[in-house]
Enzyme design. Structure first.
Site, short mmCIF file in Angstrom:
data_model
loop_
_atom_site.label_atom_id
_atom_site.label_comp_id
_atom_site.label_asym_id
_atom_site.label_seq_id
_atom_site.Cartn_x
_atom_site.Cartn_y
_atom_site.Cartn_z
CG ASP A 209 -1.82 -0.96 1.13
OD1 ASP A 209 -1.98 -2.10 0.34
OD2 ASP A 209 -3.06 -1.34 1.88
CD GLU B 140 6.86 -1.67 -2.98
OE1 GLU B 140 7.41 -1.56 -3.36
OE2 GLU B 140 5.69 -2.46 -2.88
CG PHE B 141 -1.50 2.10 -4.93
CD1 PHE B 141 -1.56 1.54 -6.16
CD2 PHE B 141 -1.99 3.35 -4.67
CE1 PHE B 141 -2.86 1.60 -6.80
CE2 PHE B 141 -2.76 3.24 -5.03
CZ PHE B 141 -3.55 2.60 -6.65
CG ASP B 142 -0.87 4.88 -0.41
OD1 ASP B 142 -2.03 4.87 -1.15
OD2 ASP B 142 -0.97 4.72 0.53
CB SER C 126 -37.76 -2.77 -13.23
OG SER C 126 -38.98 -2.63 -13.45
CG LEU C 127 -35.69 -8.40 -13.45
CD1 LEU C 127 -34.65 -8.19 -12.03
CD2 LEU C 127 -35.09 -8.68 -14.41
CD GLU D 231 -26.97 -12.28 -12.17
OE1 GLU D 231 -27.12 -11.59 -12.17
OE2 GLU D 231 -26.56 -13.27 -12.79
CE LYS E 60 -35.40 -7.02 -7.25
NZ LYS E 60 -34.64 -6.02 -6.62
CG ASP F 163 -32.13 -3.67 -1.45
OD1 ASP F 163 -32.43 -2.58 -2.33
OD2 ASP F 163 -32.86 -3.08 -0.21
CD GLU G 195 -28.72 -2.28 -7.86
OE1 GLU G 195 -28.60 -2.21 -9.17
OE2 GLU G 195 -30.03 -1.97 -7.38
CE1 TYR H 297 -27.99 -5.59 -12.87
CE2 TYR H 297 -27.46 -5.49 -10.63
CZ TYR H 297 -28.46 -4.92 -11.82
OH TYR H 297 -29.01 -3.76 -11.50
CE LYS I 256 -38.88 -7.10 -3.95
NZ LYS I 256 -38.58 -5.24 -3.61
CB CYS J 193 -36.54 17.42 27.52
SG CYS J 193 -34.81 16.32 28.11
CB CYS K 78 -33.41 18.30 30.99
SG CYS K 78 -33.35 18.87 29.50
CB CYS L 162 -34.02 18.14 24.46
SG CYS L 162 -33.50 19.02 26.01
CB CYS M 3 -30.24 18.10 28.24
SG CYS M 3 -31.16 16.94 28.26
#
Ligand code: IVH
Length: 680
Positions: free
Chosen positions: A34, A36-38, A83-84, A113, A115, A117, A172, A224, A311, A405, A408, A423, A429
């Site tokens: 990491d 060396e990458f940086d 959509s499905l 697969e 799904k 969200d 997604e 996907y 679903k 509240c 208090c 509050c 408080c």
């Protein structure tokens, strides 16, 4: 470095860094550290700053966030983003299977697969380079959110060489559950309302205007679907493997199923095992595998005939609502929490569920004594989704939201456009005071790790602290021997804890060390509503010190990047209170940092007292780097040559006028090598 050299170096760095990312994210086989990458990334950043004309659209520096967009451009999808249709039962899947077989015959294979969200995204690559990322929108046209999507590390900016000239893939964008929790904690800490679920968080994030903020959010992406046919690829499953070969992230959990039985097994497996994933899935997608059969089946107006979503049923139970508690959070937000008759749900016993706010109570019309439906579907915290009216006892009364509240007694307020009651007694408080103290010592603020929630509680209960400045007045003798009895709880017997020498010493040391914390963190630590880590950084950089910020007017505040009216109002309100000014004065007296530090990492004092003018182009350093080195070794940079100048460091292509002026003023002209000798 000449322009030509810079261009070549930039091209090489971009290519190398993209390859290292591919090895890290797609192959899980990093070939460099990491660190060396940086280092390479930093080199690229510096070069791009000096030669902005050579910035490439697949440069990994764009991952930290590019330009701010006021509005997203609208892009028409080359292929509509459909959509499905959804199903909820085995029977409906059997019907789907029967419909498919009627058209294509019995030799059919499916790919099942998860799904995901989140929110759907279309990625367009041209000649292997990510050109555009577009949201679904209305399916026909969506928003161009390319700058935000480029910050998602698992999305390659450049594909592997096998990529076709034009390549589009859909997927997604999601937020991990762990990342979502951290984000919500941070939001609650600064008084922002938390996101309801990872999907809302992902979609809210992708529509933000500052890619720099997006870059800090834990987004990920699963791909996907490839909408256009590819040569020599006959099945959906092969197309996923091809995408993987190009470096794109596809789910490893897709499986080929040959019949209904295998599909149901896949569903049942994931209905249980999705609990172990760090992202949310709300179902399964079943797709016909053969692309030829997909073509035969075609589309309806809204969705493909060759795919369907199943679903998951959210697990639901019924249980009586016993009472409602009103909890006061650290920002003063009031959360109603339902106490339920304990009930088993999805593997755990549920006793409490959040009711979120007054609007939700009203919407559900829940009453004490009601039997409520509790769900733990894709959601993390169990929630009350409805009331079984048939079981409502006649004496059940509507819930009256509290007006004062519970901690208090202050009259609660509800701001327009916000769902939560608050509050407003933020400095007196108890849960708010403790919350502020906990925030003050937390890792991203003053980072006083010798204190924690428990110790803060003890100090507060012993009347030793009631605001952050009190921490700096604590003495070793006050702490030593301080004790607390923790009452017995279930099997755990009563316990007494007390501070010993080491604990007292560590607390004093930790508190004292925190005085070196830089200004932007101190500002964040103050806990001004809506002033999170990023906002604090921006305010600190803009105003440089607390006095300027304190004096700033509304108009002066809103010109700062990312500071809107809401934050500006909050800052003004905070500084308008005498107690807060008193707090700052006390903290200042204790030596906390209320000014930006001039950043010079001191390397030596070899150049102390010497002044320099830097001119021309150098072979090993950029001009800025030489100037930084001068300061790091104690020297000073001057803008132009005068009799006060000690040295002129001359690179290639230095203007003749400068040279003449130096010679006339008797300023020695030195080379890059001679300068290196001076500091080595
Ligand atoms: S395929 C033409 N596969 O679910 C069909 N969609 O309710 C393209 N989704 O709009 C969609 N995971 O946003 C497909 N493995 C998956 C999915 C998936 C989630 C989303 C997608 C779609 C929505 C349909």
């Amino acid at each position: 470095m000449t322009k030509e050299e810079a261009k070549n170096r930039i091209t090489l760095l971009v290519e190398q860094l993209n390859q290292y990312s591919y090895e890290y994210y797609s192959l899980s086989m990093p070939t460099i550290s990491d660190y060396e990458f940086d280092q390479l990334l930093k080199e690229l950043e510096t070069l791009e700053k000096e030669f902005p004309e050579f910035i490439q659209s697949d440069s990994p520096t764009l991952r930290v966030g590019g330009a701010i967009s006021k509005e997203f451009a609208t892009v028409v999808h080359r292929y509509p983003m459909l959509s499905l249709s959804n199903t909820y039962s085995e029977g409906e899947i059997a019907d789907f299977d029967a419909r498919i077989r009627k058209v294509v015959g019995d030799s059919v294979e499916y790919v099942c697969e998860l799904k995901f969200d989140g929110l759907s995204i279309g990625l367009i690559y041209e000649n292997g380079v990510l050109k555009q990322a577009v949201t679904r929108g209305d399916g026909v046209q969506g928003d161009d959110v390319s700058n935000n999507v480029r910050t998602i590390k698992t999305i390659p900016l450049r594909l592997q060489p096998e990529a076709p000239e034009y390549f589009e893939i859909r997927g997604e964008v999601i937020m991990t559950i762990s990342g979502f929790r951290t984000l919500n904690n941070e939001r609650e800490e600064i008084g922002e309302s938390p996101f309801a679920n990872p999907r809302n968080a992902a979609s809210g994030t992708l529509k933000m205007q500052d890619p720099g903020v997006v870059a800090q959010r834990p987004l990920d992406c699963f791909l996907y679907q490839i909408p256009a046919p590819l040569p020599e690829i006959d099945t959906h499953f092969e197309s996923l493997q091809f995408a993987k070969k190009l470096g794109l992230k596809i789910s490893e959990d897709a499986a080929i199923c040959h019949n209904l039985k295998e599909i149901i097994e896949f569903i049942n497996h994931w209905d249980v095992h999705r609990e172990n994933l760090d992202y949310e899935t709300d179902g399964i997608v079943i797709k016909v595998n053969s692309l030829l059969q997909q073509k035969q089946l075609g589309f309806t107006a809204k969705s493909p005939r060759w795919a369907i979503a199943y679903k998951f049923q959210a697990e639901q139970v019924e249980t009586p609502l016993l009472s409602i508690d009103f909890q006061v959070g650290r920002t003063g937000a009031i959360t109603p929490v339902a106490n339920l008759k304990p009930v088993q749900l999805a593997g755990t016993v549920v006793k409490r569920a959040s009711l979120h706010n007054a609007d939700i109570i009203q919407h559900l019309d829940v009453r004490i004594g009601d039997t409520v439906y509790v769900e733990k579907g894709g959601e993390i915290i169990p929630k009350i989704v409805g009331v079984n009216i048939d079981k409502r006892p006649p004496e059940a009364m509507p819930v009256k939201f509290i007006g004062y509240c519970p901690e208090c007694g202050t009259v609660l307020i509800k701001n327009e456009g916000e769902a939560a009651h608050f509050c407003p007694n933020e400095d007196h408080c108890p849960p708010q005071i403790k919350g502020k103290l906990e925030h003050f010592i937390s890792r991203k603020a003053m980072n006083i790790d010798s204190l924690g929630e428990g110790k803060i509680d003890m100090l507060w209960e012993s009347d030793l602290i009631s605001n952050p400045a009190d921490l700096y007045d604590l003495s070793y003798n006050q702490l030593l021997g301080l004790s607390k009895v923790i009452p017995a709880d279930g099997d755990k017997p009563e316990k007494k804890i007390s501070f010993r020498e080491k604990t007292a010493e560590n607390i004093i040391k930790g508190v004292s060390k925190s005085k070196d914390t830089p200004f932007q963190k101190v500002l964040f630590a103050l806990g001004i509503r809506f002033v999170g880590e990023t906002v604090a950084k921006k305010l600190a950089a803009h105003f440089q010190n607390i006095n300027n910020l304190q004096k700033a007017t509304f108009d002066e505040l809103i010109v700062v990047e990312d500071i809107g009216e809401r934050i500006a109002d909050s800052v003004l309100t905070w500084f308008a209170r005498a107690e807060h000014l008193d707090l700052i004065n006390r903290l200042k007296t204790h030596g906390l940092q209320f000014e930006m530090e001039i950043k010079t990492d001191f390397l030596s004092d070899k150049l102390t007292g010497k002044t320099f003018v830097v001119s021309g182009v150098f072979s090993r350093y950029s001009r800025d780097e030489i100037k930084q080195l001068i300061e790091k070794h104690g020297g000073k940079n001057l803008g132009s040559i005068s009799s006060q100048t000690h040295y002129l460091i001359a690179g290639e292509k230095m203007g003749p006028a400068k040279k003449a002026k130096a010679e006339k003023s008797g300023v020695p002209i030195i080379s890059e090598d001679q300068f290196e000798d001076m500091i080595s």
